[in-house]
Design an enzyme around this catalytic site. Structure first.
Site, mmCIF file in Angstrom:
data_model
loop_
_atom_site.group_PDB
_atom_site.id
_atom_site.type_symbol
_atom_site.label_atom_id
_atom_site.label_comp_id
_atom_site.label_asym_id
_atom_site.label_seq_id
_atom_site.Cartn_x
_atom_site.Cartn_y
_atom_site.Cartn_z
ATOM 1 N N TYR A 33 11.537 -41.258 -19.799
ATOM 2 C CA TYR A 33 12.420 -41.807 -19.194
ATOM 3 C C TYR A 33 13.560 -42.004 -20.346
ATOM 4 C CZ TYR A 33 10.313 -45.992 -20.614
ATOM 5 O OH TYR A 33 9.685 -46.471 -22.001
ATOM 6 N N LYS A 149 9.210 -41.362 -25.179
ATOM 7 C CA LYS A 149 9.765 -41.974 -24.601
ATOM 8 C C LYS A 149 8.813 -41.230 -23.227
ATOM 9 C CE LYS A 149 12.445 -45.697 -23.339
ATOM 10 N NZ LYS A 149 12.917 -46.768 -23.643
ATOM 11 N N GLU A 182 5.927 -51.509 -33.706
ATOM 12 C CA GLU A 182 7.090 -51.947 -32.698
ATOM 13 C C GLU A 182 6.595 -52.748 -32.013
ATOM 14 O OE1 GLU A 182 8.917 -48.719 -30.798
ATOM 15 O OE2 GLU A 182 6.811 -47.857 -30.581
ATOM 16 N N LEU A 207 8.978 -45.610 -31.367
ATOM 17 C CA LEU A 207 9.596 -44.913 -30.678
ATOM 18 C C LEU A 207 11.949 -45.083 -31.428
ATOM 19 C CD1 LEU A 207 10.467 -44.144 -27.710
ATOM 20 C CD2 LEU A 207 12.111 -45.902 -26.919
#
Ligand code: PLP
Length: 287
Positions: A33, A149, A182, A207
């Site tokens: 996505y 992702k 992250e 990411l």
């Protein structure tokens, strides 16, 4: 006004928007996505988002469902049909619908494409930014391809729920060496006592955030000191400032980590400056 969702070639009312029970996104989280910021009715950093989408599809060997320009057209239609001025547009592509079987289906199975848009009040995000947010550290229990992702977001859901129970808006994932990988849905940054901005280099454990990439441009252009290196949770506790970046929050100050104040417990000067500057460096699409 009824919300409109794009599903596999049709723009349908929200209540009737559906995919098949054997969609591989539903069965296996076999999909990817993108989330883009919408600002003044325009897509922010469209090219970077679409490049990442193409890469995510390639890494998972999911066929590109249509040309990038056609996907962007769908996103713009969904923004327009939902009268979104400020908010987000969400685009999901799964490997498609096929009888439940681990192997990939044959090439005749076409990817599923879904696109939604939602308004978000900029005032609400700005209010959060004015006070700053709290984060909670959590062990990073995700897989080893966090650079893709995918819709496989259960670790992020668990971490964010745990954070919420502690009064924090975001979770920071910590690897086995005590380093911050992250946020659950953001990239993580600190500013050290000398004023250098620090963020983890890209790798399989984080990411490649679009907001991160644009902010790196901004930091370089502004001549600020930047160090791309992993940083420890203990360093973050002692940092002068901390913040997260994501498409929907842009640059969001972090003022508490695990209940400890960062700096003086207020959004710092550097993060506030970067938040103000961010959209000068982002690409705002016309059309
Ligand atoms: N890291 C993770 C795990 C995310 O889910 C996100 C966004 O959802 C980000 C980083 C930030 O990426 P972007 O700036 O492209 O929104």
């Amino acid at each position: 006004m009824s919300r409109i969702v794009y599903v596999n070639g049709r723009y349908v009312p929200y209540a009737r928007a559906a995919v098949h029970v054997e969609d591989r996104g539903f069965q296996f989280a076999d999909g990817i996505y993108e989330v883009c910021e919408v600002r003044g009715g325009h897509l922010v950093d469209e090219a970077r988002h679409m490049a990442r989408l193409t890469r995510s599809l390639g890494e998972l060997q999911i066929a590109q469902p249509m040309r990038t320009a056609a996907l962007v057209h769908v996103m713009r239609q969904v923004i327009r049909r939902n009268h979104v001025r400020n908010g987000l547009v969400y685009l999901q592509v799964t490997r498609g619908t096929a009888p439940r079987e681990f192997y990939f289906p044959d090439a005749s199975v076409t990817p599923t494409v879904v696109c939604l848009a939602r308004s978000i009040s900029p005032a609400r995000v700005d209010t959060n930014a004015a006070s700053g947010i709290a984060v909670k550290s959590m062990p990073d229990i995700r897989w080893q391809r966090c650079d893709i992702k995918t819709v496989m977001l259960l670790p992020a859901c668990l971490a964010k729920e745990a954070a919420r129970k502690d009064g924090a808006r975001e979770a920071w994932f910590i690897d086995n060496d005590g380093l911050v990988t992250e946020g659950a849905s953001s990239n993580a940054w600190i500013v050290d006592q000398s004023g250098a901005v620090i963020t983890r280099p890209l790798g399989a454990d984080n990411l490649p955030g679009v907001t991160r990439a644009t902010l790196l441009d901004a930091i370089k252009e502004e001549g600020m000191q930047l160090i791309e290196r992993p940083f420890a949770l203990t360093e973050a506790y002692a940092a002068r400032e901390a913040f997260i970046t994501s498409a929907t929050q842009t640059v969001m100050p972090v003022v508490r980590i695990d209940g400890r104040s960062v700096g003086d417990g207020k959004p710092g000067a550097i993060v506030q400056r970067l938040r103000l500057k961010f959209h000068q460096f982002a690409a705002i699409s016309s059309g």
